[in-house]
Design an enzyme around this catalytic site. Structure first.
Site, PDB file in Angstrom:
ATOM      1  N   ASN A  11       0.847  -1.187   0.000  1.00  0.00           N
ATOM      2  CA  ASN A  11       0.000   0.000   0.000  1.00  0.00           C
ATOM      3  C   ASN A  11       0.885   1.240   0.000  1.00  0.00           C
ATOM      4  O   ASN A  11       1.939   1.283   0.641  1.00  0.00           O
ATOM      5  CB  ASN A  11      -1.031   0.008   1.136  1.00  0.00           C
ATOM      6  CG  ASN A  11      -0.510  -0.324   2.499  1.00  0.00           C
ATOM      7  OD1 ASN A  11       0.535  -0.939   2.648  1.00  0.00           O
ATOM      8  ND2 ASN A  11      -1.237   0.074   3.517  1.00  0.00           N
ATOM      9  N   ILE A  12       0.436   2.231  -0.771  1.00  0.00           N
ATOM     10  CA  ILE A  12       1.203   3.469  -0.940  1.00  0.00           C
ATOM     11  C   ILE A  12       0.265   4.624  -0.618  1.00  0.00           C
ATOM     12  O   ILE A  12      -0.687   4.885  -1.363  1.00  0.00           O
ATOM     13  CB  ILE A  12       1.738   3.589  -2.383  1.00  0.00           C
ATOM     14  CG1 ILE A  12       2.594   2.353  -2.739  1.00  0.00           C
ATOM     15  CG2 ILE A  12       2.549   4.879  -2.551  1.00  0.00           C
ATOM     16  CD1 ILE A  12       2.995   2.257  -4.202  1.00  0.00           C
ATOM     17  N   GLU A  13       0.523   5.280   0.518  1.00  0.00           N
ATOM     18  CA  GLU A  13      -0.372   6.341   0.983  1.00  0.00           C
ATOM     19  C   GLU A  13       0.068   7.704   0.459  1.00  0.00           C
ATOM     20  O   GLU A  13       1.125   7.852  -0.158  1.00  0.00           O
ATOM     21  CB  GLU A  13      -0.437   6.299   2.513  1.00  0.00           C
ATOM     22  CG  GLU A  13      -1.004   4.951   2.990  1.00  0.00           C
ATOM     23  CD  GLU A  13      -1.200   4.860   4.484  1.00  0.00           C
ATOM     24  OE1 GLU A  13      -0.660   5.678   5.243  1.00  0.00           O
ATOM     25  OE2 GLU A  13      -1.924   3.920   4.890  1.00  0.00           O
ATOM     26  N   CYS A  37      -4.041   0.656  -2.524  1.00  0.00           N
ATOM     27  CA  CYS A  37      -3.900  -0.560  -1.716  1.00  0.00           C
ATOM     28  C   CYS A  37      -2.848  -1.498  -2.303  1.00  0.00           C
ATOM     29  O   CYS A  37      -2.541  -1.457  -3.503  1.00  0.00           O
ATOM     30  CB  CYS A  37      -5.222  -1.314  -1.645  1.00  0.00           C
ATOM     31  SG  CYS A  37      -6.515  -0.481  -0.724  1.00  0.00           S
ATOM     32  N   GLU A  70      -3.020  -4.674  -2.929  1.00  0.00           N
ATOM     33  CA  GLU A  70      -3.530  -5.586  -3.956  1.00  0.00           C
ATOM     34  C   GLU A  70      -3.554  -4.899  -5.310  1.00  0.00           C
ATOM     35  O   GLU A  70      -3.134  -5.450  -6.327  1.00  0.00           O
ATOM     36  CB  GLU A  70      -4.963  -6.026  -3.606  1.00  0.00           C
ATOM     37  CG  GLU A  70      -5.101  -6.751  -2.290  1.00  0.00           C
ATOM     38  CD  GLU A  70      -5.378  -5.806  -1.125  1.00  0.00           C
ATOM     39  OE1 GLU A  70      -4.763  -4.715  -1.061  1.00  0.00           O
ATOM     40  OE2 GLU A  70      -6.203  -6.159  -0.273  1.00  0.00           O
ATOM     41  N   CYS A  97     -10.260  -4.725   0.731  1.00  0.00           N
ATOM     42  CA  CYS A  97     -11.303  -3.707   0.613  1.00  0.00           C
ATOM     43  C   CYS A  97     -12.148  -3.943  -0.643  1.00  0.00           C
ATOM     44  O   CYS A  97     -11.786  -4.698  -1.540  1.00  0.00           O
ATOM     45  CB  CYS A  97     -10.698  -2.304   0.609  1.00  0.00           C
ATOM     46  SG  CYS A  97     -10.121  -1.755  -1.007  1.00  0.00           S
ATOM     47  N   CYS A 133     -10.532  -3.220  -4.143  1.00  0.00           N
ATOM     48  CA  CYS A 133      -9.597  -4.266  -4.585  1.00  0.00           C
ATOM     49  C   CYS A 133     -10.359  -5.517  -5.019  1.00  0.00           C
ATOM     50  O   CYS A 133      -9.956  -6.197  -5.967  1.00  0.00           O
ATOM     51  CB  CYS A 133      -8.600  -4.588  -3.479  1.00  0.00           C
ATOM     52  SG  CYS A 133      -7.446  -3.214  -3.202  1.00  0.00           S
TER      53      CYS A 133
HETATM   54  N1  THU Z   1      -5.342  -1.308   2.594  1.00  0.00           N
HETATM   55  C1  THU Z   1      -4.794  -2.139   1.659  1.00  0.00           C
HETATM   56  O1  THU Z   1      -3.654  -1.936   1.215  1.00  0.00           O
HETATM   57  N2  THU Z   1      -5.533  -3.174   1.210  1.00  0.00           N
HETATM   58  C2  THU Z   1      -6.803  -3.459   1.657  1.00  0.00           C
HETATM   59  O2  THU Z   1      -7.461  -4.309   1.082  1.00  0.00           O
HETATM   60  C3  THU Z   1      -7.329  -2.764   2.838  1.00  0.00           C
HETATM   61  C4  THU Z   1      -6.692  -1.456   3.123  1.00  0.00           C
HETATM   62  C5  THU Z   1      -4.537  -0.183   3.089  1.00  0.00           C
HETATM   63  C6  THU Z   1      -5.012   1.177   2.656  1.00  0.00           C
HETATM   64  C7  THU Z   1      -4.405   2.050   3.726  1.00  0.00           C
HETATM   65  O3  THU Z   1      -3.078   2.362   3.353  1.00  0.00           O
HETATM   66  C8  THU Z   1      -4.365   1.176   4.962  1.00  0.00           C
HETATM   67  O4  THU Z   1      -4.540  -0.159   4.505  1.00  0.00           O
HETATM   68  C9  THU Z   1      -5.426   1.495   5.997  1.00  0.00           C
HETATM   69  O5  THU Z   1      -6.680   1.560   5.409  1.00  0.00           O
END
Ligand code: THU
Length: 132
Positions: A44-46, A55, A57, A88, A91
């Site tokens: 995941n890259i915020e 996310c 995935e 989520c 994804c």
């Molecule tokens: N996140 C994912 O990378 N994949 C998911 O299926 C659920 C959420 C990440 C997004 C965010 O960076 C962190 O989890 C918290 O929501």
């Protein structure tokens, strides 16, 4: 391939250390496996503009698809969570776009807790190209 390989789990778990999560501190790692056995690692890259977060995935899917890959046999998703991590909705919709309904998705939590589901179990009655 229905059965998950330990190597795929390792690639997803190793991704956790690379996740860019300065805001949530909630790392997620993924390993997307192609029909030919190639593994695509995702994190995941915020972003300071939170809604732009990608996310783990979807990072794995977008890396693979931009490399010309479109046939996948397994997806592993790992989190530092006591229970296996649940992907989520966004994804799940991307999984439906690129994977067969019966493709297995292995969800991994800490302490080796693992759960395997299919894409269709994760997103039943999905919106697809058939609906267009
Ligand atoms: N996140 C994912 O990378 N994949 C998911 O299926 C659920 C959420 C990440 C997004 C965010 O960076 C962190 O989890 C918290 O929501």
């Amino acid at each position: 391939m229905k059965d998950v390989k330990q190597e795929w789990i390792n690639v997803a778990v190793e991704a956790l250390d690379k996740a860019y999560v300065p805001y949530s501190h909630f790392p997620v790692g993924a390993c997307l496996v192609t029909k030919s056995g190639k593994m695509y690692q995702g994190i995941n890259i915020e972003n300071a503009s939170f809604g732009l977060t990608n996310c783990a995935e979807r990072t794995a899917f977008f890396k693979a698809v931009s490399d010309g890959e479109k046939e996948f046999i397994h997806l592993v998703i790992a989190g530092h969570t006591p229970e296996p991590i649940s992907p989520c909705g966004a994804c799940r919709q991307v999984m439906v776009e690129f994977c067969a309904p019966d493709m297995p998705v292995t969800l991994v939590g800490d302490n080796g807790v693992v759960k395997t589901m299919t894409v269709k179990e994760l997103l039943p009655y999905a919106f697809t190209e058939e609906d267009l």
